[in-house]
Design a protein around this motif. Structure first.
Motif, PDB file in Angstrom:
ATOM      1  N   SER A  21      -6.213  -1.318   4.784  1.00 45.17           N
ATOM      2  CA  SER A  21      -5.350  -1.109   3.617  1.00 45.17           C
ATOM      3  C   SER A  21      -4.311  -2.210   3.498  1.00 45.17           C
ATOM      4  CB  SER A  21      -4.654   0.252   3.706  1.00 45.17           C
ATOM      5  OG  SER A  21      -5.579   1.295   3.575  1.00 45.17           O
ATOM      6  N   VAL A  22      -3.739  -2.620   4.615  1.00 45.04           N
ATOM      7  CA  VAL A  22      -2.763  -3.714   4.579  1.00 45.04           C
ATOM      8  C   VAL A  22      -3.441  -4.989   4.070  1.00 45.04           C
ATOM      9  CG1 VAL A  22      -1.359  -5.232   6.042  1.00 45.04           C
ATOM     10  CG2 VAL A  22      -1.258  -2.760   6.355  1.00 45.04           C
ATOM     11  N   LEU A  25      -4.087  -4.665   0.389  1.00 44.08           N
ATOM     12  CA  LEU A  25      -2.847  -4.749  -0.374  1.00 44.08           C
ATOM     13  C   LEU A  25      -2.392  -6.203  -0.518  1.00 44.08           C
ATOM     14  CD1 LEU A  25      -0.649  -3.063  -1.770  1.00 44.08           C
ATOM     15  CD2 LEU A  25       0.569  -3.023   0.403  1.00 44.08           C
ATOM     16  N   VAL A  29      -2.179  -7.797  -4.283  1.00 43.24           N
ATOM     17  CA  VAL A  29      -0.908  -8.321  -4.786  1.00 43.24           C
ATOM     18  C   VAL A  29      -1.019  -9.820  -5.039  1.00 43.24           C
ATOM     19  CG1 VAL A  29       1.506  -8.762  -4.142  1.00 43.24           C
ATOM     20  CG2 VAL A  29       0.513  -6.507  -3.778  1.00 43.24           C
ATOM     21  N   ALA A  51      -3.757  -2.571  -6.336  1.00 40.92           N
ATOM     22  CA  ALA A  51      -2.658  -2.621  -5.366  1.00 40.92           C
ATOM     23  C   ALA A  51      -1.920  -1.285  -5.317  1.00 40.92           C
ATOM     24  CB  ALA A  51      -1.694  -3.746  -5.709  1.00 40.92           C
ATOM     25  N   LEU A  52      -1.753  -0.647  -6.451  1.00 35.70           N
ATOM     26  CA  LEU A  52      -1.095   0.660  -6.484  1.00 35.70           C
ATOM     27  C   LEU A  52      -1.919   1.712  -5.744  1.00 35.70           C
ATOM     28  CD1 LEU A  52       1.233   2.402  -7.548  1.00 35.70           C
ATOM     29  CD2 LEU A  52      -0.149   2.824  -9.581  1.00 35.70           C
ATOM     30  N   VAL A  54      -4.140   1.158  -3.386  1.00 35.92           N
ATOM     31  CA  VAL A  54      -4.124   0.829  -1.960  1.00 35.92           C
ATOM     32  C   VAL A  54      -2.784   1.221  -1.338  1.00 35.92           C
ATOM     33  CG1 VAL A  54      -4.202  -1.082  -0.315  1.00 35.92           C
ATOM     34  CG2 VAL A  54      -5.844  -0.990  -2.166  1.00 35.92           C
ATOM     35  N   ALA A  55      -1.689   1.030  -2.051  1.00 28.72           N
ATOM     36  CA  ALA A  55      -0.373   1.403  -1.527  1.00 28.72           C
ATOM     37  C   ALA A  55      -0.273   2.914  -1.312  1.00 28.72           C
ATOM     38  CB  ALA A  55       0.722   0.924  -2.473  1.00 28.72           C
ATOM     39  N   VAL A  56      -0.808   3.700  -2.231  1.00 31.97           N
ATOM     40  CA  VAL A  56      -0.811   5.156  -2.065  1.00 31.97           C
ATOM     41  C   VAL A  56      -1.654   5.549  -0.851  1.00 31.97           C
ATOM     42  CG1 VAL A  56      -1.583   7.324  -3.115  1.00 31.97           C
ATOM     43  CG2 VAL A  56      -0.312   5.663  -4.476  1.00 31.97           C
ATOM     44  N   ASP A  57      -2.816   4.917  -0.695  1.00 36.70           N
ATOM     45  CA  ASP A  57      -3.660   5.189   0.467  1.00 36.70           C
ATOM     46  C   ASP A  57      -2.938   4.811   1.755  1.00 36.70           C
ATOM     47  OD1 ASP A  57      -6.178   5.913   1.765  1.00 36.70           O
ATOM     48  OD2 ASP A  57      -6.353   3.762   2.180  1.00 36.70           O
ATOM     49  N   LEU A  58      -2.219   3.705   1.732  1.00 38.49           N
ATOM     50  CA  LEU A  58      -1.472   3.261   2.901  1.00 38.49           C
ATOM     51  C   LEU A  58      -0.400   4.277   3.292  1.00 38.49           C
ATOM     52  CD1 LEU A  58      -1.306   0.843   4.814  1.00 38.49           C
ATOM     53  CD2 LEU A  58       0.322  -0.178   3.258  1.00 38.49           C
ATOM     54  N   VAL A  59       0.285   4.821   2.309  1.00 41.66           N
ATOM     55  CA  VAL A  59       1.305   5.846   2.577  1.00 41.66           C
ATOM     56  C   VAL A  59       0.657   7.087   3.193  1.00 41.66           C
ATOM     57  CG1 VAL A  59       2.898   7.459   1.459  1.00 41.66           C
ATOM     58  CG2 VAL A  59       2.932   5.044   0.844  1.00 41.66           C
TER      59      VAL A  59
END
Length: 85
Positions: A21-22, A25, A29, A51-52, A54-59
């Protein structure tokens, strides 16, 4: 140790999912930034949307890792028994 019920009791490799995920992201981005600089707004929006996501998945992955061994059991925890239907 194999119990024969792995598809039912599969465990998620959360650390691998975290680093993927990182990586995703960073690329999403970067893609959004590059596409916006060259004037390709459609591709920039697609990369920004990715990117949005992936950021939600990362959280969510970080949340599951912090919840402890229930979500990411170690090798000392035996496999879960499949639910009886």
């Amino acid at each position: 140790m194999r119990s024969g019920n792995e598809p039912v009791t599969a465990r998620s490799p959360l650390r691998l999912r975290l680093w993927l995920s990182v990586w995703g992201l960073i690329w999403a981005v970067g893609g959004a930034a590059v596409f916006s600089m060259v004037g390709r707004s459609g591709w920039a929006a697609a990369c920004a949307a990715l990117a949005l996501i992936v950021a939600v998945d990362l959280v969510l992955v970080v949340r599951h890792i912090r919840q402890g061994p229930h979500w990411q059991p170690g090798p000392d925890i035996p496999p879960y028994e499949p639910p009886h239907r």
